[in-house]
Design a protein around this motif. Structure first.
Motif, PDB file in Angstrom:
ATOM      1  N   LEU A  78       0.827  -1.205   0.000  1.00 31.56           N
ATOM      2  CA  LEU A  78       0.000   0.000   0.000  1.00 31.56           C
ATOM      3  C   LEU A  78       0.861   1.255   0.000  1.00 31.56           C
ATOM      4  O   LEU A  78       0.584   2.211  -0.741  1.00 31.56           O
ATOM      5  N   LEU A  79       1.917   1.266   0.800  1.00 35.94           N
ATOM      6  CA  LEU A  79       2.783   2.445   0.853  1.00 35.94           C
ATOM      7  C   LEU A  79       3.540   2.637  -0.458  1.00 35.94           C
ATOM      8  O   LEU A  79       3.753   3.775  -0.895  1.00 35.94           O
ATOM      9  N   ARG A  80       3.947   1.550  -1.096  1.00 39.60           N
ATOM     10  CA  ARG A  80       4.598   1.678  -2.411  1.00 39.60           C
ATOM     11  C   ARG A  80       3.637   2.267  -3.435  1.00 39.60           C
ATOM     12  O   ARG A  80       3.990   3.177  -4.195  1.00 39.60           O
ATOM     13  N   ALA A  81       2.414   1.741  -3.453  1.00 37.85           N
ATOM     14  CA  ALA A  81       1.423   2.236  -4.410  1.00 37.85           C
ATOM     15  C   ALA A  81       1.075   3.692  -4.124  1.00 37.85           C
ATOM     16  O   ALA A  81       0.948   4.509  -5.049  1.00 37.85           O
ATOM     17  N   LEU A 109       4.574   0.699  14.627  1.00 37.46           N
ATOM     18  CA  LEU A 109       4.952   2.024  14.141  1.00 37.46           C
ATOM     19  C   LEU A 109       6.373   2.099  13.607  1.00 37.46           C
ATOM     20  O   LEU A 109       6.633   2.760  12.593  1.00 37.46           O
ATOM     21  N   GLY A 110       7.314   1.435  14.279  1.00 40.13           N
ATOM     22  CA  GLY A 110       8.710   1.555  13.874  1.00 40.13           C
ATOM     23  C   GLY A 110       8.935   1.147  12.430  1.00 40.13           C
ATOM     24  O   GLY A 110       9.534   1.895  11.638  1.00 40.13           O
ATOM     25  N   ASP A 111       8.464  -0.025  12.060  1.00 35.42           N
ATOM     26  CA  ASP A 111       8.676  -0.522  10.700  1.00 35.42           C
ATOM     27  C   ASP A 111       7.942   0.338   9.679  1.00 35.42           C
ATOM     28  O   ASP A 111       8.477   0.650   8.608  1.00 35.42           O
ATOM     29  N   ARG A 120       9.740   3.573   9.019  1.00 38.68           N
ATOM     30  CA  ARG A 120      10.888   3.354   8.130  1.00 38.68           C
ATOM     31  C   ARG A 120      10.436   3.256   6.673  1.00 38.68           C
ATOM     32  O   ARG A 120      11.101   3.778   5.767  1.00 38.68           O
ATOM     33  N   LEU A 121       9.300   2.614   6.459  1.00 40.59           N
ATOM     34  CA  LEU A 121       8.792   2.481   5.091  1.00 40.59           C
ATOM     35  C   LEU A 121       8.347   3.830   4.525  1.00 40.59           C
ATOM     36  O   LEU A 121       8.537   4.097   3.332  1.00 40.59           O
ATOM     37  N   THR A 122       7.754   4.683   5.362  1.00 38.98           N
ATOM     38  CA  THR A 122       7.350   6.005   4.862  1.00 38.98           C
ATOM     39  C   THR A 122       8.573   6.836   4.477  1.00 38.98           C
ATOM     40  O   THR A 122       8.530   7.601   3.507  1.00 38.98           O
ATOM     41  N   HIS A 136       9.938   5.428   1.131  1.00 36.87           N
ATOM     42  CA  HIS A 136       9.132   5.776  -0.042  1.00 36.87           C
ATOM     43  C   HIS A 136       8.859   7.281  -0.148  1.00 36.87           C
ATOM     44  O   HIS A 136       8.049   7.705  -0.979  1.00 36.87           O
ATOM     45  N   ASN A 137       9.511   8.053   0.716  1.00 33.85           N
ATOM     46  CA  ASN A 137       9.435   9.513   0.646  1.00 33.85           C
ATOM     47  C   ASN A 137       8.000  10.033   0.786  1.00 33.85           C
ATOM     48  O   ASN A 137       7.569  10.919   0.047  1.00 33.85           O
ATOM     49  N   VAL A 138       7.257   9.475   1.755  1.00 37.76           N
ATOM     50  CA  VAL A 138       5.873   9.920   1.974  1.00 37.76           C
ATOM     51  C   VAL A 138       5.623  10.248   3.450  1.00 37.76           C
ATOM     52  O   VAL A 138       4.481  10.211   3.914  1.00 37.76           O
TER      53      VAL A 138
END
Length: 374
Positions: free
Chosen positions: A207-210, A234-236, A239-241, A244-246
C-alpha cells in the motif's frame, strides 16, 4: 444447559469486535431458549460492554491467551455443559465438550506468521487438535470453511458458517462530530483510509509503495491515514514512509479508537483501501460501507464474498491496478455514487441478530443430538 464463553479478548480489535457485536443478542436469544451463560474474563471489562451482567454471570479468568496457565489450568466450572472459545486457544487440558470459532487460517497459510518451524508445527497441532475434538467449528465465511475442510477433511460435517456483522455505532454521524474527531487526531481532508494492523498478509508495504507512486503523479492528491495499528507496528511503518518519501503524507494511528470515532474516520475518508493478501472475513469493508464510504478492495481471500458488488477490486500484487481503481473512483462521480449505494445495500446482508440466532441453533442442535450431555 449452561454455556461458558471465553470473552477475555473483548477489548481486542478483530476478535473483540466480534465479541462486542455478538454477545448482546446471543445472551438474549440464548436465555429465551433456556440457556444459562457464564462469561470468562475480567469482570470489570465485561461489565463495561455488557452492563446488565450479574456477578454470577462472570467467572474471573485473566490468564493471558496462549499462556501456560491458560493451557494447563482452565477454570473449574463443573456445572458448565458446553464451552465456546472464539480463538484456537482451547486449553489443552480441558476435558469438556467445546465449540471453537476459527476466524481464518492465516497461521497455516502465511509463511511469515510463525517465528520458526517449531512455532509453525505447534500452531498446526493446536488447530488440528481443536478441529478434531470440537463438537462444532464456527467460521465467518464460506471461503474459510472451504479452506478449513481442504486441510482437515474430517471436519466437514461440523463446520458452520456464521458471518460477522457491524456494530450499531457504524452509521452516519454529524459533520460536527466528524470535525471533532479529525481535529483531535490531527487529520486533514482529503485522505485515503486503511484500517489494519501491520502483518505480512495485511500488505501495508504494498500500500505504501502504491501510495508513493500515486502521490508523485498528483498535484493536490489526498493523504493516507492508516488506523487500527498497534504501537509495535509504528517503527517498521515509519521506516517504510521514509523509504518511499511519503513521511509528510501518511498519518499512522496506533491509539485505541472508540467505534463512534472510527465511524467518523470512515465517513470523512474519500475511500477505504483494503490491500490484504488474505482475509478470513474483513470487517473494515462492512464498517466503511455502513457509513457510505466507497471501498477499494483486494480480490484475495474472503473479501469478494464479503464486499459483494459494493466495492471496486484490484490485484494486491499490482500497484498499477490499485492506482487505476483509485483514479477511477476519484474522477467518476457516477461510479462513486454507484459503489456507495451498492455498498450500503451489501451491508444489509449481515446482522449480529441473525448470526446470534444461527449460533443458538448450533447449541440447540448439539443438545438435541446428544453430542453434549446435560
Amino acid at each position: 444447559m449452561k454455556i461458558a464463553i471465553d470473552a477475555r479478548m473483548i477489548e481486542h480489535s478483530g476478535i473483540g469486535s466480534v465479541l462486542r457485536g455478538l454477545l448482546p443478542p446471543l445472551l438474549e436469544l440464548g436465555h429465551e431458549q433456556g440457556f444459562q451463560f457464564v462469561l470468562l474474563g475480567d469482570r470489570e471489562k465485561l461489565q463495561r460492554y455488557l452492563p446488565s451482567l450479574a456477578p454470577e454471570d462472570v467467572a474471573q479468568w485473566r490468564a493471558p491467551v496462549f499462556s501456560l496457565h491458560e493451557q494447563c489450568f482452565p477454570p473449574r466450572l463443573p456445572d458448565v455443559t458446553l464451552w465456546h472459545f472464539f480463538h484456537y486457544n482451547v486449553p489443552t487440558f480441558l476435558r469438556r465438550p467445546f465449540v471453537v470459532t476459527i476466524h481464518d487460517l492465516i497461521p497455516l497459510v502465511a509463511r511469515n506468521f510463525a517465528n520458526s518451524a517449531t512455532h509453525r508445527l505447534a500452531v498446526r497441532y493446536l488447530m488440528q487438535r481443536q478441529v478434531r475434538d470440537a463438537q462444532a467449528v464456527i467460521v465467518p465465511s464460506q471461503f474459510t470453511r472451504d479452506e478449513l475442510i481442504q486441510r482437515f477433511p474430517n471436519a466437514k460435517g461440523k463446520v458452520h458458517v456464521i458471518p460477522h456483522a457491524v456494530a450499531p455505532a457504524f452509521t452516519t454521524v454529524s459533520e460536527e462530530r466528524v470535525e471533532q474527531v479529525l481535529k483531535r487526531l490531527g487529520i486533514q481532508r482529503p485522505y485515503l483510509l486503511c484500517v489494519s494492523i501491520h502483518k505480512p498478509h495485511k500488505n501495508l508495504s504494498f500500500l505504501l509503495r502504491a501510495f508513493s507512486q500515486w502521490s508523485r503523479e498528483q498535484q493536490n492528491g489526498a493523504n493516507l491515514v492508516i488506523a487500527g495499528l498497534r504501537p509495535r507496528d509504528l517503527g517498521d511503518l515509519r521506516r517504510l514512509t521514509v523509504q518511499h518519501n511519503v513521511v509528510e503524507r501518511v498519518r499512522l494511528i496506533a491509539e485505541f479508537l472508540a467505534e463512534s470515532d472510527l465511524a467518523a474516520l470512515y465517513q470523512a475518508a474519500e475511500v477505504l483501501v483494503v490491500p490484504s493478501l488474505y482475509e478470513g472475513f474483513g470487517l473494515p469493508v462492512l464498517e466503511a460501507q455502513s457509513v457510505g464510504t466507497p471501498v477499494l478492495c483486494s480480490q484475495a481471500g474472503s473479501l469478494p464474498e464479503v464486499a459483494g458488488n459494493g466495492a471496486l477490486y484490484f490485484d494486491p500484487h499490482s500497484e498499477e491496478a490499485l492506482i487505476d481503481q483509485l483514479k477511477k473512483i476519484r474522477k467518476d462521480r457516477a461510479l462513486r455514487a454507484r459503489v456507495e449505494s451498492l455498498g450500503r445495500a451489501n451491508v444489509r446482508r449481515f446482522s449480529w441478530q441473525v448470526s446470534a440466532r444461527n449460533l443458538v441453533e448450533v447449541y440447540v442442535n448439539l443438545l438435541q443430538s446428544k453430542r453434549v450431555a446435560t
